[in-house]
Design a protein around this motif. Structure first.
Motif, short mmCIF file in Angstrom:
data_model
loop_
_atom_site.label_atom_id
_atom_site.label_comp_id
_atom_site.label_asym_id
_atom_site.label_seq_id
_atom_site.Cartn_x
_atom_site.Cartn_y
_atom_site.Cartn_z
N THR A 175 28.39 -44.54 -70.11
CA THR A 175 27.37 -43.48 -70.12
C THR A 175 26.94 -43.24 -71.57
OG1 THR A 175 28.17 -42.39 -68.12
CG2 THR A 175 26.94 -41.04 -69.69
N ILE A 176 25.62 -43.23 -71.79
CA ILE A 176 25.09 -42.93 -73.12
C ILE A 176 24.34 -41.60 -73.15
CG2 ILE A 176 24.98 -45.35 -73.83
CD1 ILE A 176 21.96 -45.29 -73.25
N ALA A 177 23.93 -41.09 -71.99
CA ALA A 177 23.22 -39.81 -71.95
C ALA A 177 23.45 -39.15 -70.61
CB ALA A 177 21.73 -40.00 -72.21
N LEU A 178 23.52 -37.83 -70.64
CA LEU A 178 23.75 -37.06 -69.42
C LEU A 178 23.03 -35.73 -69.52
CD1 LEU A 178 26.99 -36.37 -67.45
CD2 LEU A 178 25.91 -34.46 -68.63
N HIS A 179 22.41 -35.31 -68.44
CA HIS A 179 21.85 -33.96 -68.32
C HIS A 179 22.38 -33.38 -67.02
CE1 HIS A 179 18.95 -30.62 -68.36
NE2 HIS A 179 18.86 -30.84 -67.06
N ILE A 180 23.06 -32.24 -67.11
CA ILE A 180 23.68 -31.65 -65.92
C ILE A 180 23.26 -30.19 -65.78
CG2 ILE A 180 25.80 -31.09 -67.19
CD1 ILE A 180 27.36 -31.71 -64.60
N GLU A 181 22.92 -29.78 -64.55
CA GLU A 181 22.54 -28.40 -64.24
C GLU A 181 23.61 -27.80 -63.33
OE1 GLU A 181 19.60 -26.69 -64.94
OE2 GLU A 181 18.32 -28.27 -65.82
N PHE A 182 24.12 -26.63 -63.74
CA PHE A 182 25.11 -25.92 -62.95
C PHE A 182 24.38 -24.83 -62.15
CE2 PHE A 182 27.23 -27.79 -66.52
CZ PHE A 182 28.45 -28.21 -66.03
N MET A 183 24.17 -25.07 -60.87
CA MET A 183 23.34 -24.17 -60.08
C MET A 183 24.13 -23.04 -59.43
SD MET A 183 20.70 -26.86 -58.33
CE MET A 183 22.01 -27.61 -57.34
N ARG A 184 25.39 -23.30 -59.14
CA ARG A 184 26.24 -22.31 -58.51
C ARG A 184 27.65 -22.38 -59.09
NH1 ARG A 184 22.88 -24.19 -54.48
NH2 ARG A 184 21.80 -22.58 -53.29
N ARG A 185 28.40 -21.33 -58.88
CA ARG A 185 29.81 -21.36 -59.28
C ARG A 185 30.54 -22.44 -58.50
NH1 ARG A 185 32.80 -15.82 -58.52
NH2 ARG A 185 31.35 -15.60 -56.80
N THR A 186 31.22 -23.31 -59.21
CA THR A 186 32.09 -24.26 -58.52
C THR A 186 33.41 -23.56 -58.19
OG1 THR A 186 32.91 -25.08 -60.64
CG2 THR A 186 31.03 -26.24 -59.67
N GLN A 187 34.25 -24.24 -57.46
CA GLN A 187 35.55 -23.67 -57.09
C GLN A 187 36.58 -24.77 -57.06
OE1 GLN A 187 34.47 -22.13 -53.22
NE2 GLN A 187 35.28 -23.93 -52.17
N THR A 188 37.85 -24.38 -57.06
CA THR A 188 38.91 -25.36 -56.97
C THR A 188 38.91 -25.98 -55.57
OG1 THR A 188 40.47 -23.62 -56.33
CG2 THR A 188 40.34 -24.19 -58.68
N GLY A 189 39.51 -27.17 -55.49
CA GLY A 189 39.57 -27.84 -54.20
C GLY A 189 38.68 -29.06 -54.15
#
Length: 295
Positions: A61-75
């Motif tokens: 991987t040379i580039a990444l764009h990530i959007e966090f839209m909601r709270r993640t959770q364990t599991g």
């Protein structure tokens, strides 16, 4: 406490779907750290290019764009990968992460072959200014360096993920109030590898708590994170990485963050930029009011 390799282990479900488990030890409050989740995305993409897209010969991987839209959770978490553009020099995939039927993370990731890159190069002489203090890594091992000290982050119990690394900060304090320089290593003694650059880019002492005296814990949910990977780490990884985090503005509960990651030789490993919120830690710990509760 699962180490990085176990905490980001990916299972291939089909040609374009993958699963993994998000662990509590890698959380901030009740929410998995954004850099940890980014590392899981990098592991998914690595697996995808090593299996379904192996013919591309683009494992890095040379580039990444990530959007966090909601709270993640364990599991459990399920990742779906769409092959957006397959090219000779670089390819782009789109990754979606879902939990309990909720679409929580979306990312675009560009892969290439860093080891095979060639072309024009130029030494720009770029250096972080003001410069961080020099370091003796042998002394850092025993916390005896004259200019750096092993440090704890504020509200460490709330920020469980910070226990995964040992933070070493300048003994004289930051070079500027809005800048944090740090050397760190995994607390379990293992080495940083390529996918852990995602975690490194989101692991820094809390600048806001350093700017104001407060007994209140804050949460800094990441809205988006960009990652520009400059260097391929050796296969065995590296023990030490140096990070500079610089904050340009905090206004109305929203902040920016610039990250520079260097190795022990001073070479640039990665750049990262974040957009995030500054909210009370109670927002992190609150129960979801609806199945699709947003940040």
């Amino acid at each position: 406490m699962p180490g990085w390799e176990e905490a980001t282990a990916v299972q291939k479900v089909s040609a374009n779907t993958y699963s993994c488990t998000l662990y509590e030890d890698w959380c901030i409050g009740s929410v998995p750290n954004g850099g940890y989740v980014t590392g899981c995305v990098l592991e998914v993409v690595k697996t995808h290019f090593n299996t379904s897209l192996a013919k591309q010969n683009q494992p890095h991987t040379i580039a990444l764009h990530i959007e966090f839209m909601r709270r993640t959770q364990t599991g459990p978490a399920l990742f779906t990968v769409e092959d957006v553009k397959l090219g000779r020099q670089a390819s782009v995939v789109h990754v979606t992460m879902t939990q309990d039927g909720r679409k929580e993370i979306v990312a675009y990731v560009t892969n290439s072959n860093i080891a095979a890159e060639e072309g024009f190069s130029f030494d720009t002489k770029h250096e972080p200014l003001p410069a961080p203090p020099p370091v003796d890594l042998a002394k850092l091992e025993t916390d005896s360096d004259e200019l750096w000290k092993l440090s704890e982050v504020p509200f460490a119990k709330f920020r469980k993920a910070t226990a995964q690394v040992n933070f070493h900060l300048p003994r004289a304090g930051p070079v500027r109030p809005n800048i944090v320089d740090e050397w760190f290593c995994w607390s379990d003694g293992t080495n940083f590898t390529q996918t852990s650059i995602g975690f490194v880019s989101d692991m820094y002492p809390q600048i806001v708590e350093n700017l104001k005296e407060t007994k209140e814990a804050f949460w800094y949910p990441t809205l988006l994170l960009n990652l520009d990977i400059k260097k391929l780490l050796p296969a065995e990884g590296v023990k030490w990485l140096r990070v500079r985090a610089e904050l340009k503005q905090i206004k109305n509960g929203r902040l920016d963050l610039g990250i520079w990651v260097h190795d022990a030789a001073g070479e640039l490993v990665a750049l990262s930029n974040h957009v995030g919120f500054v909210v009370s830690a109670s927002r992190n710990l609150a129960a979801r009011s609806k199945p699709d509760a947003k940040i």
